[in-house]
Design an enzyme around this catalytic site. Structure first.
Site, PDB file in Angstrom:
ATOM      1  CG  HIS A   1     -11.707   3.461   9.631  1.00 57.75           C
ATOM      2  ND1 HIS A   1     -12.013   2.583  10.634  1.00 57.75           N
ATOM      3  CD2 HIS A   1     -12.397   3.021   8.537  1.00 57.75           C
ATOM      4  CE1 HIS A   1     -12.849   1.667  10.180  1.00 57.75           C
ATOM      5  NE2 HIS A   1     -13.082   1.899   8.908  1.00 57.75           N
TER       6      HIS A   1
ATOM      7  CE1 TYR B   1     -16.480   0.357   0.823  1.00 57.64           C
ATOM      8  CE2 TYR B   1     -14.900  -1.445   0.851  1.00 57.64           C
ATOM      9  CZ  TYR B   1     -15.882  -0.706   1.471  1.00 57.64           C
ATOM     10  OH  TYR B   1     -16.258  -1.032   2.756  1.00 57.64           O
TER      11      TYR B   1
END
Length: 389
Positions: free
Chosen positions: A285, A34
């Site tokens: 991002h 993640y």
């Protein structure tokens, strides 16, 4: 060289790559992936780090050099280094108590920590740790009343800077997270449980600190949500899509400095200027949203050249080291932020991870400044070899 290593440095891990490797050993696979992954095929994630390293710096060895000072003033505060800790969601999932560890380190080293709306500590707790010096990143709610209340809490907590996120109009397509059950709605599989059992330190610290939750959002969440209901709540409660009409009331309400994060082109900077935005963070991002986009260093150079004298231009995404910070500053950034680098540090070293990572980055950046005979951070653009950014 030993005398110049910043306080808190752990000589076993003298690079961010070393920290990443150690973090991978200590974190459950689903949590590490993640943190570590991008979107789709990771094309833009790889470009971010590769293309910033194409930037080359010119040393002036025979110049009259006295000392190199990395202190940097932005928004009326002088920080001890030209970098800060970027907002990262679900930090406590990746390493228990991570936002508090990093906020404490940032405060001690006098660099900014930015708390994400969807991190695992509350605005109030992080403000307490940093004595009101932490920045807060707003992930835009669908309801104006919720938006207003979160902004009110950030103001009461004395956050000096509000960062509004514009580069998540939709969730990125992240194959690793889908395989690991970390998409929305999330699910905990037998495979994930077995991974946790194989990482006893992570498991024990999670037991001590409790299951990670969206602490800032707790007052607005119905009690007893299961994972599927949590996914539905997040989907209904937040809309990452911003436009000028959504930003105007935020600018009217927020009396501190206002920063737009996720800017990737000149047209959006023009709109930001019209809206009275104080600064922009050029960012994609961390390569987690648009695989077909540019790396951040390319729009940074254009935006800094055109608008650097009209608002504060900053950058994140792709910066992994002190030399990378130097490359971004030489390309026109006034300040830089990193997310993964600090999370690798915490994953590798736990409570000392924030201190070590900041010390490592300070030591690397100081060496670059002294090597190229750069005395002040604002002098970095004089050392840029043109055509390389």
């Amino acid at each position: 060289m030993g005398k110049k290593i910043a306080k808190g440095f752990d000589a076993r891990y003298p690079s961010i790559s070393d920290l990443r490797n150690r973090a991978m050993e200590k974190m459950p696979k689903f949590a590490f992936e993640y943190l570590d992954g991008g979107c789709n095929e990771d094309v833009n994630l790889i470009k971010n780090t590769a293309e910033i390293r194409e930037v080359e710096l010119l040393p002036y060895y025979l110049s009259k050099h006295t000392e190199s000072v990395m202190k940097t003033e932005i928004f009326g505060h002088t920080y001890d280094a030209p970098f800060g800790i970027a907002p990262v969601g679900l930090q406590g999932l990746m390493w228990p108590n991570a936002p508090e560890i990093l906020a404490k380190a940032a405060f001690e080293h006098n660099v900014p920590f930015v708390l994400s709306t969807v991190s695992t500590s509350s605005i109030e707790r992080i403000s307490e740790i940093t004595e009101g010096q932490a920045w807060f990143q707003l992930y835009h709610p669908t309801e104006n009343s919720l938006r207003d209340d979160i902004i009110r809490r950030a103001a009461v907590a004395e956050c000096p800077v509000l960062v509004i996120l514009c580069d998540v109009p939709t969730f990125g397509f992240r194959p690793r997270d889908i395989r690991n059950g970390l998409a929305m709605p999330p699910k905990m599989s037998l495979k994930n449980i077995l991974q946790i059992m194989g990482k006893p330190e992570w498991a024990m610290k999670t037991l001590i600190h409790g299951q990670p939750n969206f602490e800032t959002l707790k007052p607005y969440m119905p009690k007893g949500l299961d994972l599927k209901q949590l996914g539905k709540f997040m989907d209904q409660t937040f809309s990452g899509r911003l436009n000028e009409e959504k930003i105007k009331p935020i600018r009217d309400m927020w009396k501190g400095k206002l920063v737009l994060k996720g800017v990737a082109n000149e047209a959006d900077v023009e709109k930001a200027l019209r809206l009275g935005i104080d600064g922009v963070i050029v960012s994609n991002h961390g390569g987690r949203q648009l695989d077909a986009g540019e790396s951040t260093i390319k729009p940074l150079s254009r935006i800094a050249e055109k608008y650097g004298d009209q608002l504060t231009v900053m950058m994140d995404s792709g910066i992994r080291s002190g030399p990378d910070v130097a490359r971004a500053l030489a390309s026109g950034a006034k300040f830089t932020f990193m997310g993964r680098s600090f999370m690798y540090g915490v994953g590798a070293l736990g409570n000392n991870g924030g201190n070590h990572t900041i010390s490592l980055l300070k030591t690397e950046l100081q060496q670059v400044m002294e090597q190229i005979c750069c005395e002040r951070v604002e002098d970095f653009p004089k050392h840029l070899i043109k055509g390389k950014a």
